[in-house]
Enzyme design. Structure first.
Site, mmCIF file in Angstrom:
data_model
loop_
_atom_site.group_PDB
_atom_site.id
_atom_site.type_symbol
_atom_site.label_atom_id
_atom_site.label_comp_id
_atom_site.label_asym_id
_atom_site.label_seq_id
_atom_site.Cartn_x
_atom_site.Cartn_y
_atom_site.Cartn_z
ATOM 1 N N SER A 22 0.805 -1.226 0.000
ATOM 2 C CA SER A 22 0.000 0.000 0.000
ATOM 3 C C SER A 22 0.835 1.273 0.000
ATOM 4 C CB SER A 22 -0.958 0.005 1.199
ATOM 5 O OG SER A 22 -0.238 0.030 2.409
ATOM 6 N N LYS A 69 -6.347 3.663 8.590
ATOM 7 C CA LYS A 69 -5.406 4.632 8.010
ATOM 8 C C LYS A 69 -5.974 6.046 8.048
ATOM 9 C CE LYS A 69 -3.317 1.207 4.914
ATOM 10 N NZ LYS A 69 -3.162 0.751 3.522
#
Length: 813
Positions: free
Chosen positions: A698, A741
């Site tokens: 990611s 996140k």
């Protein structure tokens, strides 16, 4: 003052250790030191007379006059024998002597000694004491004291001089060297007999106690042997007559009642009776008796068929979950759905029972899939399990599996091992006292594996609804029904759970708390709790909103609330001390007074970078502790196209960095670079906090952005964070952990977040208060990311001149 009888000159001297030679006694001595061997040889070759003195410290290897006791014994050597390394001699003690002075030290010690005159023994008191001592000595022999038969016969005959009697008995006594030397230095015969009698009386007392203990032990043993023999005879007679002992001992009767009263299945009851029959036939002293007793205790104490009344009320469960936990809306909804399924199945079971349908237990017993709570520490995974148990009216059992590496911890040890016990699951069921508790397996992601087996594989049977009706524990050796147990697993990282185990569970994710949720938890739960724990709940102490926000933002940086609770506890402790010391304080904690309680701020800036910088981007990741922001740095230097990666990056993250570098090389024209620019430079990519392992795809777009910024000299906006996987063609692919996140970025003060287009659906999980503070940009291609994150994009001749801060070795078109 003792009278000196005679002086001997130049008598060989030997020093002995750990022993004393008395007059009138024969003693075997061994000599190994050179001077002692030389002195004994010289004496034996001449008049066989030698003086013997005891060392004060047995560790002294070469004793001098000061190392010896001043009183010793002059003796004659009657026999001598030598071996390879030692000399052995039989010496006969003659008289007490006193060391006057050493006349020679080589090749052996020689000395001038003075003979000490013995007391006369015609005093009637001395004669009486001597008879009493002889009588006491005879008693000690009768109690088992060891001595040579000829010596015993002489001493108890009554014809031995009192001086010899006292010295002979003193040499036989089991006393220390210092006590023997003290007797040797007692010149008065009356005092010497009294000392020997006192020490002998002590020894007689010990011997008497030992004989009493031995006698009682022997009697008890004989009694037990007699009973065992009678019991065996009785059993043999009963077998001959065809009769069986229906009653047996009290212990057997007690176990038989327990087995009958328990609701064991037939096969388990058969096993228990078999073990009980074996116990009844064993001798009480057999080591196997203890093992069978332990087994019967375990198997009869298990809650066979005992169930808590499980009344599932959805409204009540909802209220309990809301009272005990703030936030976690989706998690609570999923748990309530789970409980609703249980209620419906139970109602179906009742209907089936009314209609007298078969296989009712299949409806009642089978549970939905096992729940697994995954999330960072401190978000309430364990405590919500307790709330579920309270909502269901069941017992709650928790075991921690962190660090467990032995399969026997789950399945138990076989009974052949000393100290064997059932596994933790069976132990938990026994402690709960019911067969349907809420059973929490904490830290299931931290199970280990070594040569003792794989505990996660042992859990497969326990957590599979199709198999756990007959869970087999190695210790019990019978099947136990776990199908009624509600198992809940918890962990921090889903990837660390083995696939086969993960397949048996339904995962419910616990995201980190937002700032608003933390504020609500602290205000409604943590602060009142800490006031109560510190005895301050009646002091009307308050903490205002700005102060609580300051603690959350400036003193903690976590996904859960454990550190927040510790800080609130610190405030309460300091207030309690002020009250104990009688000092005045403000009862309302404000933002300005926090420093007095918690010290300087631990996190002084929400965003680590205070200005837009070239070659640095902000990425987002997920760890076991929740979401985190990470900074990616790129440095360029003259070289030959080498790519260096540091910061403890995993294989997947390293491959993402290589893919990002390849994308920049293939898009040199778009970036305003020379087509051979990579031949002249080396690239170093570093992710700070180098001790922390990092991995995953990611970070791809963050790596690419930092690299493009370094190559073009265009700064990256410090308020922009990004997450997404990048391909060689620049496509931005979907990633996971969006909620964690985003919460981490919001906590750090990020204003814009770039996400893959395919992750737009995940915004539903983001709290509305968080979405209001952040602008979300959804990218399909890397160019979409660069247009948001770089100060200028696309690159034109005009803005290239404005931002061209690149090193001179990067030649442009």
């Amino acid at each position: 003052m003792q009278e000196i009888d005679k002086i001997y000159n130049n008598i060989p001297v030997v020093a002995i250790r750990g022993s004393v030679v008395f007059p009138h006694t024969d003693t075997i001595l061994s000599f190994g030191r050179k001077k002692s061997v030389a002195a004994v040889n010289k004496s034996f070759q001449t008049d066989k007379v030698i003086s013997i003195f005891t060392q004060k410290d047995p560790r002294t290897q070469d004793p001098k006059a000061g190392d010896l006791y001043s009183v010793g014994t002059i003796a004659t050597i009657t026999q001598m024998m030598s071996t390879d390394n030692e000399l052995h001699a039989v010496v006969r003690g003659q008289e007490r002597i006193k060391l006057s002075k050493i006349t020679s030290i080589s090749p052996y010690l020689e000395a001038e000694v003075e003979k000490i005159q013995e007391d006369k023994t015609d005093d009637p008191k001395v004669q009486a004491l001597a008879k009493k001592l002889a009588s006491l000595f005879k008693k000690s022999i009768n109690l088992g004291k060891q001595a040579e038969i000829m010596t015993v016969m002489r001493l108890v005959s009554g014809k031995v001089d009192p001086n010899e009697l006292a010295d002979q008995i003193a040499s036989i006594l089991d006393i220390t060297t210092n006590e023997k030397q003290e007797i040797l230095e007692t010149f008065s015969i009356k005092s010497r007999i009294q000392k020997v009698m006192k020490l002998l009386a002590r020894e007689v007392n010990i011997l008497d106690i030992e004989r009493t203990i031995t006698s009682k032990t022997q009697k008890r043993f004989e009694d037990q042997m007699r009973k065992a023999m009678l019991r065996e005879k009785k059993r043999t007679i009963e077998e001959e007559l065809g009769e069986e002992d229906e009653d047996g001992s009290d212990e057997i009767i007690s176990y038989r009642k327990k087995i009958t009263k328990s609701k064991m299945p037939k096969d388990v009851k058969k096993k228990a009776k078999k073990e009980l029959n074996k116990l009844s036939k064993l001798n009480l002293h057999s080591p196997e008796v203890g093992y069978i007793r332990n087994y019967l205790d375990w198997i009869t104490d298990m809650p066979w068929g005992k169930l808590s009344t499980s009344d599932v009320e959805i409204k009540k469960a909802k209220k309990i979950l809301n009272d005990d936990h703030h936030g976690l809306k989706k998690t609570k909804e999923r748990i309530l759905e789970y409980l609703a399924v249980m209620k419906v199945k139970k109602n179906n079971g009742k209907s089936a029972k009314k209609n007298k349908k078969e296989n009712i237990h299949n409806v009642l017993d089978s549970q939905p899939t096992i729940l697994c709570f995954i999330g960072p520490p401190g978000v309430g995974k364990t405590s919500i399990g307790k709330s579920i148990a309270r909502a269901l009216g069941r017992k709650f059992v928790r075991i921690s599996l962190g660090g467990v590496r032995d399969e026997a911890e789950i399945r138990g040890h076989r009974r052949t091992y000393v100290g064997a016990l059932p596994g933790r699951i069976i132990q938990g069921i026994k402690d709960a006292g019911t067969s349907n508790p809420v059973f929490m397996l904490d830290e299931v992601d931290k199970l280990g594996t070594d040569f003792r087996g794989d505990p996660s594989s042992a859990l497969l049977e326990a957590l599979d609804p199709e198999q756990n009706k007959e869970f087999s524990d190695h210790y019990l050796e019978v099947a136990y029904d776990l199908s009624k147990v509600m198992f809940i697993c918890t962990g921090n990282v889903l990837d660390d759970i083995p696939p086969a185990l993960k397949d048996r569970m339904e995962v419910i994710t616990f995201p980190g708390y937002t700032q608003e949720e933390k504020f609500g938890i602290a205000k409604d739960f943590l602060w009142p709790k800490q006031l109560r724990l510190h005895g301050l709940d009646n002091k009307k102490i308050k903490i205002n909103k700005t102060a609580l926000d300051e603690v959350i933002n400036r003193y903690t940086r976590e996904a859960g609330v454990r550190d927040l609770e510790r800080n609130l506890a610190t405030i309460c402790r300091k207030i309690a001390r002020k009250i104990a010391e009688g000092k005045k304080f403000n009862k309302t904690i404000t933002k300005t007074s926090l420093k007095k309680y918690l010290g300087p701020q631990k996190f002084t800036s929400l965003i680590a970078e205070t200005k837009d910088d070239v070659g640095m981007s902000t990425g987002l990741g997920v760890t076991a502790a929740g979401g985190e922001i990470m900074f990616i740095e790129v440095a360029l230097m003259p070289g030959k196209g080498k790519l260096t990666l540091t910061g403890k990056l995993g294989d997947v993250m390293q491959e993402s960095a290589k893919a990002a570098f390849t994308w920049t090389k293939s898009h040199w024209d778009m970036l305003g670079l020379n087509e051979r620019f990579s031949k002249n430079i080396d690239v170093h990519i570093h992710v700070p906090e180098g001790a922390v392992p990092k991995d995953g795809p990611s970070a791809g777009i963050a790596l690419s952005t930092a690299l493009v910024s370094a190559l073009t000299g265009i700064p990256v906006k410090r308020t922009v964070a990004m997450t997404g996987e990048v391909t060689l063609r620049g496509r931005v692919l979907e990633i996971g952990g969006v909620k964690e996140k985003v919460i981490a970025a919001h906590r750090a003060g990020i204003k814009t977040i770039v996400l893959p287009k395919d992750n737009e659906k995940d915004l539903e999980d983001i709290p509305s208060s968080t979405k209001e503070d952040i602008e979300f940009v959804f990218a399909k291609q890397l160019e979409d990311v660069l247009s948001v994150s770089l100060k200028k994009w696309p690159i034109t001749d005009k803005n290239k001149k404005h931002f061209d801060t690149r090193p001179s070795f990067l030649a442009t078109n």
